[in-house]
Design an enzyme around this catalytic site. Structure first.
Site, PDB file in Angstrom:
ATOM      1  N   ALA A 179       0.823  -1.211   0.000  1.00 55.27           N
ATOM      2  CA  ALA A 179       0.000   0.000   0.000  1.00 55.27           C
ATOM      3  C   ALA A 179       0.859   1.264   0.000  1.00 55.27           C
ATOM      4  O   ALA A 179       0.439   2.299  -0.511  1.00 55.27           O
ATOM      5  CB  ALA A 179      -0.955  -0.002   1.192  1.00 55.27           C
ATOM      6  N   THR A 180       2.070   1.183   0.548  1.00 54.81           N
ATOM      7  CA  THR A 180       2.948   2.361   0.514  1.00 54.81           C
ATOM      8  C   THR A 180       3.230   2.755  -0.927  1.00 54.81           C
ATOM      9  O   THR A 180       3.093   3.929  -1.304  1.00 54.81           O
ATOM     10  CB  THR A 180       4.278   2.062   1.243  1.00 54.81           C
ATOM     11  OG1 THR A 180       3.981   1.741   2.606  1.00 54.81           O
ATOM     12  CG2 THR A 180       5.222   3.250   1.190  1.00 54.81           C
ATOM     13  N   GLN A 219      -6.626  -1.045   5.325  1.00 51.74           N
ATOM     14  CA  GLN A 219      -7.234  -1.670   6.502  1.00 51.74           C
ATOM     15  C   GLN A 219      -8.661  -2.143   6.241  1.00 51.74           C
ATOM     16  O   GLN A 219      -9.227  -2.874   7.058  1.00 51.74           O
ATOM     17  CB  GLN A 219      -7.262  -0.674   7.682  1.00 51.74           C
ATOM     18  CG  GLN A 219      -5.891  -0.269   8.207  1.00 51.74           C
ATOM     19  CD  GLN A 219      -5.216  -1.376   9.004  1.00 51.74           C
ATOM     20  OE1 GLN A 219      -5.840  -2.352   9.423  1.00 51.74           O
ATOM     21  NE2 GLN A 219      -3.915  -1.230   9.220  1.00 51.74           N
ATOM     22  N   SER A 277      -3.250  -3.535   0.478  1.00 50.79           N
ATOM     23  CA  SER A 277      -2.044  -4.172   1.018  1.00 50.79           C
ATOM     24  C   SER A 277      -2.339  -5.632   1.309  1.00 50.79           C
ATOM     25  O   SER A 277      -3.376  -5.957   1.885  1.00 50.79           O
ATOM     26  CB  SER A 277      -1.615  -3.461   2.310  1.00 50.79           C
ATOM     27  OG  SER A 277      -0.543  -4.164   2.899  1.00 50.79           O
ATOM     28  N   HIS A 289      -0.539  -7.824   3.262  1.00 49.30           N
ATOM     29  CA  HIS A 289      -0.250  -8.393   4.587  1.00 49.30           C
ATOM     30  C   HIS A 289      -1.202  -7.923   5.677  1.00 49.30           C
ATOM     31  O   HIS A 289      -1.088  -8.333   6.827  1.00 49.30           O
ATOM     32  CB  HIS A 289       1.219  -8.154   4.982  1.00 49.30           C
ATOM     33  CG  HIS A 289       1.574  -6.750   5.364  1.00 49.30           C
ATOM     34  ND1 HIS A 289       1.761  -6.375   6.677  1.00 49.30           N
ATOM     35  CD2 HIS A 289       1.794  -5.650   4.625  1.00 49.30           C
ATOM     36  CE1 HIS A 289       2.097  -5.086   6.715  1.00 49.30           C
ATOM     37  NE2 HIS A 289       2.128  -4.633   5.481  1.00 49.30           N
ATOM     38  N   THR A 328       9.896  -7.107 -12.851  1.00 49.26           N
ATOM     39  CA  THR A 328       9.304  -8.433 -12.929  1.00 49.26           C
ATOM     40  C   THR A 328       8.414  -8.687 -11.719  1.00 49.26           C
ATOM     41  O   THR A 328       8.846  -8.508 -10.585  1.00 49.26           O
ATOM     42  CB  THR A 328      10.416  -9.498 -12.972  1.00 49.26           C
ATOM     43  OG1 THR A 328      11.304  -9.171 -14.039  1.00 49.26           O
ATOM     44  CG2 THR A 328       9.845 -10.888 -13.182  1.00 49.26           C
ATOM     45  N   CYS A 387       4.508   2.365  11.971  1.00 51.47           N
ATOM     46  CA  CYS A 387       5.354   3.076  11.010  1.00 51.47           C
ATOM     47  C   CYS A 387       6.029   4.269  11.644  1.00 51.47           C
ATOM     48  O   CYS A 387       6.961   4.836  11.092  1.00 51.47           O
ATOM     49  CB  CYS A 387       4.495   3.540   9.854  1.00 51.47           C
ATOM     50  SG  CYS A 387       3.282   2.315   9.407  1.00 51.47           S
TER      51      CYS A 387
END
Ligand code: PLP
Length: 386
Positions: free
Chosen positions: A76-77, A184, A204, A206, A244, A330
């Site tokens: 997501a970053t 989220q 995201s 994870h 890739t 973060c």
């Protein structure tokens, strides 16, 4: 060797465990299906590409999008960086203004600061005590120069849900692109691109029981908007994201999306039940406890409590057997008070006494009972020592 017991994991907003069903589908792409998905001349490449394509469809299905509207990224970053900087650059100099909120994730706020250094103007909308922006303030902030509005769907620190449907309608009426960081929210609450005026959405892997280092960016096809690529190379992902792809990571995200879609009702019932149980145990046994952020417009798996007189640091020292956090994984490099909690009006002392409890798919009722017990005992102990 003595066996050490794992602490109880209650930090599901920082990351989630990989679902074993996700790992199962990833494994072949690390070994026999090792091909480069962009190699189109042989079976190895086709096999890897088929895995990537199915994953793209699985991500798209979860949000009611078309598979051609999904760009794979490293998380997501990166998706937020492409959405904000890429779209802003693509519209410059006709448009030079961005609107966001003060409670966004640091990667959105830092992207905005970077754009300010490049000459863009950014409006950082305040939030009310519930953590929500005011829609009339958003409407007033939009000008003919506005390129993009970026407001997150579900806040990672306090769990509150912005009204993305209404925000999208406001943006559409002014023909301004709307981006939402849904890291989220996706897979936890229904998000249907057919019914929402969302132009770009960050995902995201994870945070939804998929592998780390993987994400996606949804980009609406119609009306066509297209960010400028932030780096150059072989032109993968329709030229937007060269490099890739990792088929194993793509397949992991795809399976995570498929499972989240299938299990959303079940997960939601389970997490809501545990959240209500934990809240009533804590609130029933302790005084001076406040839930930060809106009581109604929230996701139950994210509870942020302010315990009067009990510093988070002291509480964590007592609760070595529970994995908890103050909110933002973060921002741990710089121990500044949470920008989200200060935006909803908490003072420094109140922020120091706030913690986030994250409940997820794998959390059990036994863990919640034990955690509640230990949290209550520790807080009573700390308060008695004051
Ligand atoms: C975790 C998170 C991010 C960053 O996602 P990565 O995939 O770790 O880069 C961005 N925004 C929000 C709201 C998050 O919770």
């Amino acid at each position: 060797m003595t066996k050490t017991k794992h602490p109880i994991y209650l930090d599901y907003q920082a990351t989630t465990p990989l679902d074993p069903r996700v790992l199962d589908t990833m494994m072949p792409y690390f070994t026999e299906k090792f091909g480069n998905p962009h190699a189109t001349n042989h079976r190895f490449g086709w096999e890897a590409e088929a895995g990537v394509q199915l994953a793209r469809e699985q991500v798209a299905n979860l949000i009611g999008a078309g598979s051609e509207e999904i760009i794979f990224t490293s998380g997501a970053t990166e998706s937020n960086n492409i959405a904000l900087k890429g779209l802003a650059y693509s519209l410059y100099p006709d448009k030079n203004h961005i609107i966001t909120a003060m409670t966004e994730h640091s990667c959105v706020l830092e992207s905005c600061k970077s754009l300010e250094r490049s000459g863009f103007k950014v409006t950082y909308l305040p939030v009310d005590a519930d953590g929500l922006i005011r829609l009339d303030e958003l409407t007033d902030a939009i000008t003919a120069k506005t390129a993009l509005v970026s407001i997150m769907t579900l806040n990672n620190e306090i769990g509150v849900l912005q009204d993305v449907k209404a925000i999208g309608e406001i943006c559409a009426a002014s023909q301004v692109a709307f981006h939402t960081d849904a890291a989220q929210a996706i897979g936890k609450i229904p998000l249907d691109m057919a019914n929402l005026n969302i132009d770009l959405m960050s995902i995201s892997s994870h945070k939804i029981y998929g592998p780390k280092g993987m994400g996606a960016l949804y980009i609406r096809n119609n009306p066509a908007i297209w960010p400028l690529a932030l780096f150059d190379g072989g032109g993968q992902e329709r030229g937007l994201r060269s490099g890739t792809l990792s088929p194993a990571l793509c397949v992991g995200l795809g399976t995570a999306c498929k499972i989240s879609g299938q299990d959303m009702g079940k997960d939601s019932d389970h997490i809501t039940m545990l959240s209500e149980k934990l809240t009533s145990l804590i609130m029933g046994k302790l005084t001076g406890v406040h839930l930060n952020g809106s009581k109604e417009k929230r996701y139950p798996g994210n509870l942020n409590f302010f315990f009067e007189g009990v510093k988070a640091d002291s509480l964590f020292r007592e609760l070595r057997n529970i994995a908890l956090s103050t909110g933002s994984a973060c921002a741990t490099e710089k121990p500044e008070p949470s920008h989200v909690l200060s935006a909803i009006g908490l003072n420094k002392k109140q922020i120091e006494c706030s913690i986030r409890i994250g409940i997820g798919r794998m959390t059990t009722i036994v863990e919640i009972d034990q955690a509640a017990d230990q949290i209550i005992t520790s807080i009573l102990k700390i308060r008695a020592s004051l």
